[in-house]
Design a protein around this motif. Structure first.
Motif, mmCIF file in Angstrom:
data_model
loop_
_atom_site.group_PDB
_atom_site.id
_atom_site.type_symbol
_atom_site.label_atom_id
_atom_site.label_comp_id
_atom_site.label_asym_id
_atom_site.label_seq_id
_atom_site.Cartn_x
_atom_site.Cartn_y
_atom_site.Cartn_z
ATOM 1 N N ARG A 89 0.828 -1.207 0.000
ATOM 2 C CA ARG A 89 0.000 0.000 0.000
ATOM 3 C C ARG A 89 0.864 1.259 0.000
ATOM 4 N NH1 ARG A 89 -3.273 1.539 5.051
ATOM 5 N NH2 ARG A 89 -3.355 3.744 4.662
ATOM 6 N N GLU A 90 1.979 1.227 0.743
ATOM 7 C CA GLU A 90 2.878 2.388 0.783
ATOM 8 C C GLU A 90 3.558 2.602 -0.565
ATOM 9 O OE1 GLU A 90 5.408 1.535 4.112
ATOM 10 O OE2 GLU A 90 3.893 2.169 5.568
ATOM 11 N N LYS A 91 3.819 1.519 -1.292
ATOM 12 C CA LYS A 91 4.459 1.632 -2.607
ATOM 13 C C LYS A 91 3.490 2.178 -3.650
ATOM 14 C CE LYS A 91 7.636 -2.230 -1.916
ATOM 15 N NZ LYS A 91 7.905 -3.618 -2.294
ATOM 16 N N ALA A 92 2.223 1.810 -3.537
ATOM 17 C CA ALA A 92 1.230 2.222 -4.527
ATOM 18 C C ALA A 92 -0.056 2.643 -3.808
ATOM 19 C CB ALA A 92 0.949 1.086 -5.503
ATOM 20 N N PRO A 93 -0.080 3.841 -3.215
ATOM 21 C CA PRO A 93 -1.231 4.254 -2.412
ATOM 22 C C PRO A 93 -2.533 4.408 -3.206
ATOM 23 C CG PRO A 93 0.331 6.060 -2.632
ATOM 24 C CD PRO A 93 0.969 4.852 -3.244
ATOM 25 N N GLU A 94 -2.450 4.547 -4.520
ATOM 26 C CA GLU A 94 -3.654 4.733 -5.326
ATOM 27 C C GLU A 94 -4.059 3.480 -6.108
ATOM 28 O OE1 GLU A 94 -5.461 7.478 -4.985
ATOM 29 O OE2 GLU A 94 -3.939 8.164 -3.583
ATOM 30 N N ASP A 95 -3.427 2.358 -5.822
ATOM 31 C CA ASP A 95 -3.734 1.100 -6.520
ATOM 32 C C ASP A 95 -5.101 0.598 -6.062
ATOM 33 O OD1 ASP A 95 -3.894 -1.432 -7.601
ATOM 34 O OD2 ASP A 95 -1.920 -2.081 -6.897
ATOM 35 N N SER A 96 -6.099 0.748 -6.930
ATOM 36 C CA SER A 96 -7.466 0.385 -6.548
ATOM 37 C C SER A 96 -7.610 -1.114 -6.301
ATOM 38 C CB SER A 96 -8.469 0.847 -7.605
ATOM 39 O OG SER A 96 -8.239 0.180 -8.822
ATOM 40 N N GLY A 97 -6.880 -1.942 -7.025
ATOM 41 C CA GLY A 97 -6.933 -3.389 -6.805
ATOM 42 C C GLY A 97 -6.417 -3.750 -5.420
ATOM 43 N N LEU A 98 -5.327 -3.123 -5.032
ATOM 44 C CA LEU A 98 -4.757 -3.370 -3.714
ATOM 45 C C LEU A 98 -5.705 -2.872 -2.626
ATOM 46 C CD1 LEU A 98 -2.458 -4.283 -1.880
ATOM 47 C CD2 LEU A 98 -1.402 -2.038 -2.224
ATOM 48 N N LEU A 99 -6.291 -1.697 -2.834
ATOM 49 C CA LEU A 99 -7.229 -1.161 -1.851
ATOM 50 C C LEU A 99 -8.439 -2.074 -1.700
ATOM 51 C CD1 LEU A 99 -7.070 2.653 -2.662
ATOM 52 C CD2 LEU A 99 -6.032 1.445 -0.738
ATOM 53 N N LYS A 100 -8.914 -2.637 -2.815
ATOM 54 C CA LYS A 100 -10.029 -3.581 -2.745
ATOM 55 C C LYS A 100 -9.626 -4.832 -1.971
ATOM 56 C CE LYS A 100 -12.478 -2.184 -6.929
ATOM 57 N NZ LYS A 100 -12.876 -2.579 -8.289
ATOM 58 N N GLN A 101 -8.388 -5.303 -2.210
ATOM 59 C CA GLN A 101 -7.908 -6.488 -1.505
ATOM 60 C C GLN A 101 -7.803 -6.207 -0.004
ATOM 61 O OE1 GLN A 101 -4.075 -7.907 -2.774
ATOM 62 N NE2 GLN A 101 -4.078 -9.601 -1.326
ATOM 63 N N LEU A 102 -7.266 -5.024 0.333
ATOM 64 C CA LEU A 102 -7.163 -4.649 1.745
ATOM 65 C C LEU A 102 -8.551 -4.572 2.383
ATOM 66 C CD1 LEU A 102 -4.428 -1.882 1.648
ATOM 67 C CD2 LEU A 102 -4.315 -4.013 2.927
ATOM 68 N N ARG A 103 -9.489 -3.939 1.697
ATOM 69 C CA ARG A 103 -10.852 -3.811 2.206
ATOM 70 C C ARG A 103 -11.478 -5.193 2.396
ATOM 71 N NH1 ARG A 103 -12.966 -0.284 -1.475
ATOM 72 N NH2 ARG A 103 -11.836 1.357 -0.411
ATOM 73 N N LYS A 104 -11.224 -6.086 1.433
ATOM 74 C CA LYS A 104 -11.763 -7.440 1.520
ATOM 75 C C LYS A 104 -11.191 -8.167 2.748
ATOM 76 C CE LYS A 104 -11.883 -11.806 -1.028
ATOM 77 N NZ LYS A 104 -11.388 -12.515 -2.209
ATOM 78 N N GLU A 105 -9.871 -8.043 2.965
ATOM 79 C CA GLU A 105 -9.233 -8.677 4.120
ATOM 80 C C GLU A 105 -9.767 -8.084 5.428
ATOM 81 O OE1 GLU A 105 -7.059 -11.308 4.398
ATOM 82 O OE2 GLU A 105 -7.497 -11.594 2.285
ATOM 83 N N GLN A 106 -9.922 -6.762 5.463
ATOM 84 C CA GLN A 106 -10.437 -6.117 6.669
ATOM 85 C C GLN A 106 -11.856 -6.596 6.961
ATOM 86 O OE1 GLN A 106 -9.969 -2.075 5.421
ATOM 87 N NE2 GLN A 106 -7.940 -1.870 6.331
ATOM 88 N N THR A 107 -12.671 -6.658 5.934
ATOM 89 C CA THR A 107 -14.058 -7.100 6.092
ATOM 90 C C THR A 107 -14.102 -8.552 6.554
ATOM 91 O OG1 THR A 107 -14.751 -5.564 4.373
ATOM 92 C CG2 THR A 107 -16.284 -7.321 4.928
#
Length: 124
Positions: A89-107
């Motif tokens: 996330r720090e390397k690519a803060p605007e990567d929507s795929g990564l953000l979706k993956q993070l959100r999925k893991e958090q959920t």
């Protein structure tokens, strides 16, 4: 009562909780174990209470050690996953795929931990 010794997976929290519950059986049944392993006066000559108590103690300590090992392993696994995702996330803060993956893991983690206590409203 031998505890499961296989590698524990921390991906499914409910499965991990069940494994810990099973591994606690010897702790939960210690009074029963003592009552059934320590001989009464009529059987004292047939069973060595010292040896029996020693074996029960060793079994109890093995269960504690195995449970602690599995818990520490799960903490390590989870910490590694979180660290990896944070670095990505720090390397690519605007990567929507990564953000979706993070959100999925958090959920997923939220649902595993809170599903009994709280049901969030359905998404709009």
């Amino acid at each position: 009562m031998a505890a499961p010794s296989g590698a524990a997976s921390c991906e499914d929290f409910a499965e991990f909780q069940e494994l810990l519950r099973v591994m606690r059986t010897i702790d939960d049944r210690i009074v029963h174990e003592l009552n059934t392993t320590i001989p009464t006066a009529s059987f004292v000559g047939k069973v060595d209470p010292g040896q029996t108590c020693k074996e029960l103690y060793e079994s109890l300590m093995d269960a504690h050690t195995n449970r602690e090992r599995i818990i520490k392993n799960c903490i390590s696994q989870t910490s590694t996953v979180v660290k990896t995702l944070k670095e990505e996330r720090e390397k690519a803060p605007e990567d929507s795929g990564l953000l979706k993956q993070l959100r999925k893991e958090q959920t997923k983690v939220f649902n595993e931990r809170c599903r009994i206590h709280y049901k969030p409203p359905k998404s709009q």
